[in-house]
Every structure is written in structure tokens, then in C-alpha cells.
Scaffold this active site. Structure first.
Site, PDB file in Angstrom:
ATOM      1  N   ARG A  48       0.866  -1.180   0.000  1.00  0.00           N
ATOM      2  CA  ARG A  48       0.000   0.000   0.000  1.00  0.00           C
ATOM      3  C   ARG A  48       0.902   1.230   0.000  1.00  0.00           C
ATOM      4  NH1 ARG A  48       2.328   1.805   3.719  1.00  0.00           N
ATOM      5  NH2 ARG A  48       0.792   3.458   3.793  1.00  0.00           N
TER       6      ARG A  48
ATOM      7  N   ASP B  76      -1.802  10.775  -1.991  1.00  0.00           N
ATOM      8  CA  ASP B  76      -2.163   9.750  -2.978  1.00  0.00           C
ATOM      9  C   ASP B  76      -2.477  10.354  -4.329  1.00  0.00           C
ATOM     10  OD1 ASP B  76      -2.838   8.573  -0.203  1.00  0.00           O
ATOM     11  OD2 ASP B  76      -2.584   6.889  -1.583  1.00  0.00           O
TER      12      ASP B  76
HETATM   13  O1  MRU Z   1      -4.489   3.382   2.283  1.00  0.00           O
HETATM   14  P1  MRU Z   1      -3.012   3.502   2.201  1.00  0.00           P
HETATM   15  O2  MRU Z   1      -2.289   2.922   3.346  1.00  0.00           O
HETATM   16  O3  MRU Z   1      -2.476   3.019   0.861  1.00  0.00           O
HETATM   17  O4  MRU Z   1      -2.775   5.080   2.235  1.00  0.00           O
HETATM   18  C1  MRU Z   1      -1.485   5.593   2.121  1.00  0.00           C
HETATM   19  C2  MRU Z   1      -1.425   7.046   2.300  1.00  0.00           C
HETATM   20  O5  MRU Z   1      -2.422   7.737   2.460  1.00  0.00           O
HETATM   21  C3  MRU Z   1      -0.074   7.679   2.183  1.00  0.00           C
HETATM   22  O6  MRU Z   1       0.018   8.820   2.985  1.00  0.00           O
HETATM   23  C4  MRU Z   1       0.142   8.099   0.733  1.00  0.00           C
HETATM   24  O7  MRU Z   1      -0.061   7.012  -0.126  1.00  0.00           O
HETATM   25  C5  MRU Z   1       1.469   8.642   0.487  1.00  0.00           C
HETATM   26  S1  MRU Z   1       2.638   7.339   0.437  1.00  0.00           S
HETATM   27  C6  MRU Z   1       4.188   7.881   0.206  1.00  0.00           C
END
Ligand code: MRU
Length: 356
Positions: free
Chosen positions: A51, A240
């Protein structure tokens, strides 16, 4: 970065399989998992064995290479690319990586297609590592400036996991922190637990511990009072999807942290590689916000006295729950965007200056 003193990246190709660190088992178990097919890659993204926006992109790129390895038929590869893009909706890096892979493969008609797919996936990952390293070098300047004024430990608050586990290496939000630590600047990190999946507690705190960086886990609602008390010098989060106007979509709760930072004059920075910029969507309302299974809220996971991972229900059985995974922080609350090319104002003009 290191786990028990050994250097790792989060994803690599070895003996015809893709290897990942299974993040659903951390921090209690360190398990390296093999992805053998594109379906394995799609599943790993869906169930969040991998993730974080950049790592989702890297996994999708290797997913295309696995599809080529399985069945070198154009229709199969196309269908696989569509399934990969559907696997998680919010992080733009996923589509960006799949499109880049498909573009590379579209111009090729040779028996070397697998090698070319594997090279391109590795290139995407190597590039992300380099970009994250540069984010660290650029973000270090901000931490250094605070330290030079304060002459004492710099307290940094972060949300979710935008650490090396969310990327290929270094992380985005954590890269300036790792660079500051390596330079001898005393830093301490307030780690938001990040309910419901606890990426802060389970992943950010874990990886900071492994690099011996002082950190403290706090409940997600604690940041506000710490800022009022002057115990946060700056916030750095990941993203994201960042729109070209500087609006930042990140893990749910980021927006509230930015509001508290604004109210308390605490600088609020967002760290990102350019692969996370969405140049197409103009209005944040059009960002697809992932809604995940409400079981992530109603149940919690941990280890029991026999070191076995267990899941327990914590809500009334009749209660409904809603689990939105991301929110959008308007650009006006973002002090700056730390990118691989430098620090930009969170605005179209700011981004355009760095990325023509
Ligand atoms: O749901 P996730 O764990 O994939 O969410 C990740 C995030 O929100 C991070 O802050 C984002 O992807 C930035 S990663 C360098």
C-alpha cells in the site's frame, strides 16, 4: 532502509517471481511474500499487502510484467492492465504506472517483450527511489532551518504511513526526517495512529524504530492539543493524488490535521514524487475516494499471548459504520509541496515552475 539491521527495498524481482514485504503482518511478523501471477499482484494491492501510492504504482508495474510472463497475448495483457487499474481507486500512481508500462509495450513486437517489461518495472521502481531520496535532500533544508532557529529537537507530526514502506525506499514524508537524522539533527516524530488500519502505529512507528529515530504514537485526535502547546514544529504528510491546483488527497484525517496546523501557525508540508500529480482532474470533487469495508472500523487486529494475530469485534453488533479512506486538503492549508525537483507553492503556478 533497514529491518533488523538488514537493508531492504519494498519490492524486487527474483527467480521469476516478484517479492514483497507483506504489510498486513507488520509489525508483529516479518513475512516476504511471492507474487507469481498478475492476479497475485492485484490481490496484494486490494488487501493492502502492499500500500502507499508509490508502492502501489511499483507493484502494478511488476503486475504487468507478471502478466507478460504468464501469457504473452495482447488481449490478456490489456485485460490485466484494466483489472490492475480497478484494484484501488484513489492513488494516481497506479494508473500512471500501468499507462507507462502499456505505452512501453505497445511499441514492441519482439520475443524480448518480457525483458523489456521487467526492465521498465525496475526502472519505475529505481526512479521512485531516486525521487524519494531527492525529496529528502530538499525537505532536509526546512528541518535544518527550524533546527538552526530552535537549537533543540525538531518535533514533526506525520499522518498515516508515507514512509519507505509506502514507497520503494526512503519514503516521501519520512525521507527529509531520515536525511536530518543521518546529518545529526535531533528529530522526534509524533506518529498519528491512523485509524482504522493503523498504518501510523503499525508501519511508521515500526520503520522509525528500525532506523532508531525517536517517535511517539498518538491517537488521531491528539495533534490539535500538541500544536496548541507548541509541541509540533512542523507537519509532513504524503499524498495519494495532488491536483495541479495544489489540492492534496491523502489518508482520511489529513484535512483535520491541516486545519489544526493552520489555526496554530504550524507549517504543513506535503511530500510527493511527480508521479503523484494528477494534471487532468481540475476539481477535487472528481477525485475517486475509496470507501473500504466497514469491518476495518468495527474490528481490531493484534497479537494474543501466543503471538498469534487475532481479530476482535469492538462495535455493537447492530451498529452501522462508514469507512471513507481518503480526504482532500485544500491548497490554501498547504505551506509547500516537497518534490524531487524542489519545494513548490501548492498552486498551479508553483507546480508549473518545477514541472513544465
Ligand atoms: O491506504 P493507504 O495505506 O495506501 O494510504 C497511504 C497514504 O495515504 C499515504 O500517505 C500516501 O499514499 C502517500 S505514500 C508515500
Amino acid at each position: 532502509m533497514r529491518i533488523e539491521g538488514k537493508e531492504y527495498r519494498t519490492i524486487w524481482f527474483e527467480n521469476n517471481v516478484v517479492k514483497i514485504i507483506d504489510q498486513t503482518k507488520l509489525p508483529h511478523q516479518f513475512v516476504i511474500k511471492e507474487l507469481k501471477t498478475v492476479k497475485d499482484a492485484i490481490n496484494a494491492i486490494k488487501v493492502m499487502e502492499v500500500r502507499g501510492a508509490p508502492l502501489i504504482g511499483g507493484t502494478a508495474a511488476y503486475g504487468i510484467a507478471l502478466a507478460v510472463q504468464e501469457n504473452n497475448d495482447l488481449e490478456f495483457i490489456k485485460k490485466s492492465s484494466e483489472d490492475l487499474i480497478q484494484s484501488r481507486p484513489t492513488a494516481i500512481n497506479l494508473k500512471w504506472a500501468v499507462d507507462r508500462m502499456m505505452k512501453k509495450l505497445s511499441s514492441i513486437n519482439s520475443d524480448q517483450v518480457l525483458d523489456i517489461a521487467l526492465n521498465e518495472a525496475k526502472e519505475i521502481c529505481d526512479e521512485d527511489e531516486k525521487f524519494c531520496e531527492n525529496i529528502g535532500i530538499n525537505g532536509l533544508k526546512i528541518i535544518e532551518e527550524i533546527y538552526n532557529k530552535k537549537k533543540d529537537t525538531v518535533n514533526i507530526l506525520t499522518h498515516c504511513n508515507a514512509g519507505w514502506l509506502a514507497t520503494i525506499n526512503w519514503g516521501t514524508a519520512t525521507s527529509p526526517i531520515y536525511h536530518a537524522h543521518k546529518k545529526g539533527i535531533p528529530v522526534h516524530v509524533w506518529v498519528d495512529e491512523t485509524r482504522p488500519r493503523n498504518q501510523g502505529a503499525n508501519l511508521t512507528s515500526y520503520e522509525l524504530n528500525e532506523e532508531e529515530i525517536p517517535n511517539t504514537i498518538i491517537a488521531d485526535n491528539t495533534g490539535g492539543i500538541l500544536m496548541q502547546r507548541g509541541e509540533v514544529d512542523m507537519c509532513i504528510v504524503g499524498t495519494d493524488r495532488t491536483l495541479s491546483n495544489g489540492d492534496v488527497c491523502n489518508k482520511i484525517g489529513t484535512y483535520l490535521k491541516a486545519l489544526a496546523a493552520h489555526d496554530n501557525n504550524v507549517p504543513f508540508y506535503v511530500a510527493l514524487p511527480s508521479s503523484t500529480i494528477d494534471w487532468d482532474i481540475k476539481d477535487a470533487k472528481n477525485i475517486p475516494i475509496e470507501e473500504r469495508n466497514s469491518e476495518e472500523l468495527s474490528h481490531v487486529e493484534g497479537i494474543d499471548e501466543n503471538n498469534e494475530i487475532k481479530k476482535v469485534l469492538i462495535y455493537p453488533t447492530k451498529s452501522k459504520a462508514m469507512n471513507l479512506a481518503f480526504d482532500v486538503t485544500p491548497a490554501k492549508y498547504v505551506t509547500g509541496l516537497i518534490t524531487e525537483r524542489g519545494i513548490s507553492e501548492a498552486s498551479f503556478n508553483g507546480l508549473k515552475k518545477l514541472f513544465k
